[in-house]
Design a protein around this motif. Structure first.
Motif, short mmCIF file in Angstrom:
data_model
loop_
_atom_site.label_atom_id
_atom_site.label_comp_id
_atom_site.label_asym_id
_atom_site.label_seq_id
_atom_site.Cartn_x
_atom_site.Cartn_y
_atom_site.Cartn_z
N VAL A 1 8.46 -7.11 20.59
CA VAL A 1 9.84 -7.23 20.13
C VAL A 1 10.78 -6.83 21.25
O VAL A 1 10.41 -6.10 22.17
N GLU A 2 12.00 -7.34 21.16
CA GLU A 2 13.08 -6.90 22.06
C GLU A 2 14.00 -6.01 21.25
O GLU A 2 14.55 -6.44 20.23
N LEU A 3 14.14 -4.79 21.72
CA LEU A 3 14.89 -3.78 20.97
C LEU A 3 16.20 -3.47 21.70
O LEU A 3 16.22 -3.26 22.91
N HIS A 4 17.29 -3.49 20.93
CA HIS A 4 18.61 -3.19 21.49
C HIS A 4 18.97 -1.76 21.07
O HIS A 4 19.21 -1.50 19.89
N VAL A 5 18.97 -0.84 22.02
CA VAL A 5 19.18 0.57 21.71
C VAL A 5 20.49 1.05 22.31
O VAL A 5 20.90 0.62 23.38
N LYS B 1 13.94 -5.80 30.69
CA LYS B 1 14.04 -7.24 30.45
C LYS B 1 13.43 -8.06 31.58
O LYS B 1 13.12 -9.23 31.41
N ASP B 2 13.25 -7.42 32.75
CA ASP B 2 12.63 -8.11 33.88
C ASP B 2 11.12 -7.97 33.89
O ASP B 2 10.46 -8.46 34.81
N GLY B 3 10.56 -7.26 32.91
CA GLY B 3 9.12 -7.10 32.83
C GLY B 3 8.57 -5.88 33.54
O GLY B 3 7.35 -5.70 33.60
N GLY C 1 27.38 7.00 25.63
CA GLY C 1 25.93 7.00 25.62
C GLY C 1 25.37 5.76 26.30
O GLY C 1 26.02 4.72 26.36
N GLN C 2 24.16 5.88 26.81
CA GLN C 2 23.52 4.73 27.44
C GLN C 2 23.20 3.66 26.39
O GLN C 2 22.87 3.97 25.26
N ALA C 3 23.30 2.43 26.80
CA ALA C 3 22.97 1.31 25.92
C ALA C 3 22.27 0.24 26.74
O ALA C 3 22.57 0.06 27.92
N GLY C 4 21.34 -0.45 26.13
CA GLY C 4 20.61 -1.49 26.84
C GLY C 4 19.51 -2.08 25.99
O GLY C 4 19.35 -1.74 24.81
N ASP C 5 18.73 -2.96 26.59
CA ASP C 5 17.65 -3.64 25.89
C ASP C 5 16.31 -3.24 26.50
O ASP C 5 16.19 -3.14 27.73
N VAL C 6 15.33 -3.00 25.66
CA VAL C 6 13.97 -2.74 26.10
C VAL C 6 13.03 -3.64 25.32
O VAL C 6 13.32 -4.06 24.20
N VAL C 7 11.91 -3.97 25.94
CA VAL C 7 10.89 -4.80 25.30
C VAL C 7 9.70 -3.93 24.95
O VAL C 7 9.22 -3.17 25.80
N LEU C 8 9.26 -3.99 23.71
CA LEU C 8 8.09 -3.23 23.26
C LEU C 8 6.92 -4.19 23.09
O LEU C 8 7.03 -5.20 22.39
N GLU C 9 5.80 -3.87 23.75
CA GLU C 9 4.58 -4.66 23.62
C GLU C 9 3.46 -3.74 23.15
O GLU C 9 3.27 -2.66 23.70
#
Length: 479
Positions: A8-12, A100-102, A147-155
């Motif tokens: 999933v791609e999680l937006h935190v 997001k770049d892997g 606060g920090q914000a960004g996208d992470v990918v969970l595998e």
């Protein structure tokens, strides 16, 4: 509808810090009470934590946006704001966190392992904390840091010792159901297994986990079928078990060709799978033709160096020998694994010539200042308050930013940007002649921004005007 999600791609987004409070203590019979503004609370973090009771990322597939709470602002009477509450997100054991770049950010293995995916902002200081001998009653406070914000990918990569691989309907699910207490869905059609199944096997004094990976087909490493989606679950396994169907009804298939195709897919996928120990299981020998085919291909497989076991998941034949053989291979793999050393604390002191910031002239002619402290100070400055801006100028001057700009060739009126290019604060640089409280007038003002006379000169002019008025009055007195 699938109930298993392993990517999933999680937006935190972490919580922002609360603003500091600018307040002056007021109480009867206590004049000049002084500043009493409290600090803002810290914003909450977004934390990923391994929870053994969680087996899928399904919740984050349906709700990918997650945000922690903000810190509360400070208040008068030296009351600090409440810290924001951390948002703890449970993830399965074996979850890999990527950007997001892997690029791998964290590999979460083991109950309780944590990773801060997004850090909360600091709370702003109130004017009570900003008071000093020179600035006794600040008329401003610092803003809370975003606060920090960004996208992470969970595998999710399954954590198991043994992986069962093979064609669909080769009998992997049946095998894991009789070797362990796992209860996967079993049927006589291809792709019955849509999710990896985990089971725990006890063989003598050895306890190991075994995973049933959904069936592989030619082209799986390139994304055909379900292969690419689930090949990542094989990466952590110490032993690969080829489950070969000796009773297949397809005329163009046989156990040896099935093995060659699966091996080719594993080599194509990479990730070190080509170097893992292998065991071959000839399944369904309870079928008469299956036993005959097993007897035919076994010499060829053993000549290749494989350990071969003939089993029947339905008739429970050969299971004990297979279980103990896998325990032996798993034990050898665990013994060969390098021992994990205790994490050592590495201290890297700052270099004596490290100022904590850099100044570079951009192609657009603007001098760009980058560094943790200058950027954080800019984010916490209320640019609607002249005194707060003057305080920022003083801090930057003490840090050495002004001197660095001079060395870089900056001149009066040149553009200076502090912060990342897409969100920088840009201003025309005016070198400071005087820095500090001697330039301050009333609270909330800093005359360096509007070029009036300094406070001392203003008092002298006011006294001169009063003296002139008194003299004029004396000249026109009737007596």
């Amino acid at each position: 509808m699938t109930t298993f999600v392993d990517r999933v791609e999680l937006h935190v987004a972490a919580g922002s810090g609360g603003h500091g409070c600018a307040s002056v203590h007021r109480e009867k019979f206590k004049p000049l009470g002084g500043p009493d503004g409290g600090n803002g609370g810290r914003g909450g973090d977004v934390i990923l934590v391994v929870d053994q009771s969680v087996t899928t990322l399904l919740d984050y597939h349906h709700s990918p946006h997650r945000k922690a709470t903000n810190g509360a602002p400070g208040a008068g009477d030296n009351r600090s704001g409440k810290d924001g509450q951390d948002l703890v997100l449970p993830v399965p054991d074996g979850t890999v966190v990527l950007d997001k770049d892997g690029n791998v950010l964290a590999d979460l293995v083991g109950e309780g392992t944590t990773y801060v995916a997004s850090q909360g902002g600091r709370g702003g200081l109130g004017n009570a904390a900003l008071a000093s001998a020179r600035r006794k009653a600040p008329g401003f406070a610092l803003l809370g840091e975003p606060g920090q914000a960004g996208d992470v990918v969970l595998e999710l990569k399954t954590v198991a010792d043994v992986a069962l691989v093979g064609y669909p309907s080769a009998g992997k699910s049946s095998l894991i159901s009789v070797l362990s207490a796992a209860k996967p869905k079993i049927a006589d059609y291809p792709f019955t297994t849509l999710v990896p199944n985990l089971g725990v096997v006890t063989a003598g004094s050895t306890v190991y986990t075994i995973a049933d990976v959904p069936g592989l087909i030619p082209g799986a490493s390139q994304g055909k079928g379900l292969g690419l989606e689930f090949l990542r679950h094989v990466e952590r396994c110490s032993v690969l078990v080829h489950v070969l169907d000796t009773a297949t009804l397809e005329s163009d298939r046989d156990p040896v060709s099935d093995l060659d195709i699966i091996e080719a897919e594993l080599r194509e996928y990479g990730a070190g799978l080509e170097n893992r120990p292998r065991v071959v299981v000839l399944n369904k020998i309870d079928v008469p033709d299956g036993q005959d085919l097993a007897d035919l291909v076994r010499p060829d497989l053993e000549a290749r160096g494989y350990r071969v076991f003939e089993v029947s998941a339905i008739a429970h034949k050969g299971l004990k020998e297979l279980s103990f053989a896998l325990a032996e291979v798993v034990g050898a793999a665990r013994a060969a694994k390098p021992k994990e050393e205790a994490t050592r604390v590495v201290i890297r002191p700052k270099a004596v010539d490290d100022t904590g910031f850099t100044v570079k002239l951009g192609d657009d002619g603007i001098y760009r200042v980058r560094g943790e402290k200058p950027e954080r100070w800019v984010r916490q400055t209320d640019f609607n308050n002249d005194e707060a801006v003057g305080y920022l100028a003083d801090r930057l001057n003490r840090l050495g930013v002004e001197e660095a700009l001079m060395k870089a060739g900056a001149r009066t009126g040149d553009g200076v940007a502090i912060g990342p290019e897409e969100n920088a604060v840009v201003f025309d640089w005016e070198p400071s002649v005087m820095a500090g409280a001697e330039m301050l007038g009333r609270r909330g003002e800093d005359h360096r921004l509007e070029e009036p006379r300094p406070a001392a000169q203003r008092r002298r002019d006011r006294d001169a005007d009063r003296d002139e008025a008194e003299k004029a009055y004396d000249d026109f007195k009737p007596f």
